[in-house]
Every structure is written in structure tokens, then in C-alpha cells.
Design an enzyme around this catalytic site. Structure first.
Site, mmCIF file in Angstrom:
data_model
loop_
_atom_site.group_PDB
_atom_site.id
_atom_site.type_symbol
_atom_site.label_atom_id
_atom_site.label_comp_id
_atom_site.label_asym_id
_atom_site.label_seq_id
_atom_site.Cartn_x
_atom_site.Cartn_y
_atom_site.Cartn_z
ATOM 1 N N CYS A 6 -44.282 80.321 13.205
ATOM 2 C CA CYS A 6 -45.279 81.237 13.743
ATOM 3 C C CYS A 6 -46.071 81.834 12.581
ATOM 4 O O CYS A 6 -45.481 82.241 11.581
ATOM 5 C CB CYS A 6 -44.576 82.350 14.521
ATOM 6 S SG CYS A 6 -45.703 83.561 15.225
ATOM 7 N N LEU A 7 -47.388 81.881 12.719
ATOM 8 C CA LEU A 7 -48.225 82.452 11.657
ATOM 9 C C LEU A 7 -47.858 83.906 11.376
ATOM 10 O O LEU A 7 -48.091 84.399 10.275
ATOM 11 C CB LEU A 7 -49.705 82.361 12.041
ATOM 12 C CG LEU A 7 -50.303 80.946 12.117
ATOM 13 C CD1 LEU A 7 -51.748 81.023 12.587
ATOM 14 C CD2 LEU A 7 -50.214 80.242 10.781
ATOM 15 N N GLY A 26 -51.989 77.290 17.028
ATOM 16 C CA GLY A 26 -52.327 78.238 18.080
ATOM 17 C C GLY A 26 -52.408 79.635 17.489
ATOM 18 O O GLY A 26 -51.863 79.891 16.408
ATOM 19 N N GLN A 31 -52.028 88.651 17.604
ATOM 20 C CA GLN A 31 -51.715 88.305 16.214
ATOM 21 C C GLN A 31 -52.825 88.743 15.256
ATOM 22 O O GLN A 31 -52.618 88.758 14.045
ATOM 23 C CB GLN A 31 -51.490 86.793 16.078
ATOM 24 C CG GLN A 31 -50.214 86.312 16.749
ATOM 25 C CD GLN A 31 -50.009 84.838 16.529
ATOM 26 O OE1 GLN A 31 -50.546 84.017 17.254
ATOM 27 N NE2 GLN A 31 -49.241 84.479 15.506
HETATM 28 ZN ZN LIG Z 1 -46.716 82.560 16.988
#
Ligand SMILES: [Zn+2]
Length: 176
Positions: A88-89, A46, A51
Site C-alpha cells: 500500500c502506498l 490504485g 490517501q
Molecule cells: Zn492502499
């Protein structure tokens, strides 16, 4: 389509509550295509707009074979509780167990500007909740116990001291 730079922990946009998308026009569709491309290259399940530095309420998900964009997403109902490890990226190499609703019903708008409803459970439900958190300026580490969070973030900050909080994503060259 283009790869967008990823914003990492420490970038203020990750702590910004994103604003609603008024209309899904060609520029928004292009942006959504960029989100998909960037998520794929970074091998995420996702990716939320903030981000990549854009504080608008749009995110993409690709989990368990379910791939979609969600504009102005809202969780209509949530039930059950499930605990699983998340990453998380925007916080590379940091993982922690997070408790979330097990099943949800999502209301959102797709890249054509059409409203849709999606019933989700398991990893898809988890990814949706994680991405909507992003749009509200919330990170998965916020769900950890204060002690665990302090420990992990302390280590992360030590490992990444002095590094840029905006990083280019390398194109996915697998199989080429
Ligand atoms: Zn994330």
C-alpha cells in the site's frame, strides 16, 4: 493537475469512513486528475481519496492495463477466493498476503458522472477491493492474522518513528 501529498499510516484520515460524492463537477474531475497523476508518480496500481487527505468516496485504479476512476463505488457481487501479496502506498515497504474475492462486479460512477458496471478478476478485482476498503477506513494489514499484523506494524513503527505521516510525492522523472 497537481501532485498531492500522500498520507501514511498514522494519519487519522486513513481510518475515516469517507462520505459519498453528491455531484461529479469540474472540481471533482480536477481532483480525479490529481489522483491519477499522484498514483502514477508513486507507481501505485490504485489510490483512494483519503490517501491524499480527502475523505470522499472516490478512487483510481490502474492495473493489468485497466485504468479508471470510480466514484461512490459499490461491489454488487463477489465470488471465489484468492490469496496474493499486497502492499500500500500509505504503508511503504510493508507487504503481506491477503485473501479477497477472486471475481467481482463493481457498480460506480465515472468522472463524467455516468454510472457504469465493471466485471473484474485477478489484480483488477484485488485493487478495487483494496481501494474500497480505504474508503471505509480499512487497511490491508487489517486482513492479516493478528500475530502477523502485530509483527509487521511493530517493525514499521520502529523504522518510521518520528517521521511525518504526510509526505510529498516526487514527480516521476523516468525517461527524461
Ligand atoms: Zn492502499
Amino acid at each position: 493537475m497537481a501532485l498531492r501529498d500522500l498520507h501514511l499510516l498514522g494519519s487519522p484520515v486513513l481510518r475515516t469512513r469517507s462520505s459519498n460524492v453528491e455531484t461529479v463537477d469540474d472540481a471533482m474531475r480536477e481532483f480525479i486528475a490529481d489522483l491519477f497523476e499522484t498514483m502514477d508518480a508513486a507507481k501505485g496500481v490504485g489510490l483512494a481519496a483519503n490517501q491524499v487527505g480527502v475523505a470522499r468516496r472516490v478512487a483510481v485504479v490502474d492495473a493489468d492495463g485497466t485504468r479508471f476512476a470510480m466514484v461512490n463505488p459499490v461491489i454488487r457481487t463477489a465470488e471465489g477466493r484468492a490469496r496474493a501479496e499486497e502492499g500500500c502506498l500509505s504503508i511503504p515497504e510493508l507487504y503481506g498476503d491477503v485473501t479477497r474475492a477472486e471475481r467481482i462486479v463493481l457498480d460506480a460512477v465515472d468522472e463524467q458522472g455516468k454510472s457504469f458496471t465493471l466485471e473484474a478478476e485477478g489484480l483488477v478485482a484485488r485493487a478495487i477491493q483494496h481501494e474500497i476498503d480505504h474508503l471505509d477506513g480499512i487497511l490491508f494489514v487489517d486482513h492479516l492474522s493478528p500475530l502477523k499484523r502485530q509483527l509487521l506494524l511493530g517493525r514499521y513503527k520502529k523504522d518510521h518513528r518520528g517521521e511525518d505521516v504526510i509526505k510529498p510525492v516526487k514527480p516521476d522523472t523516468n525517461g527524461r
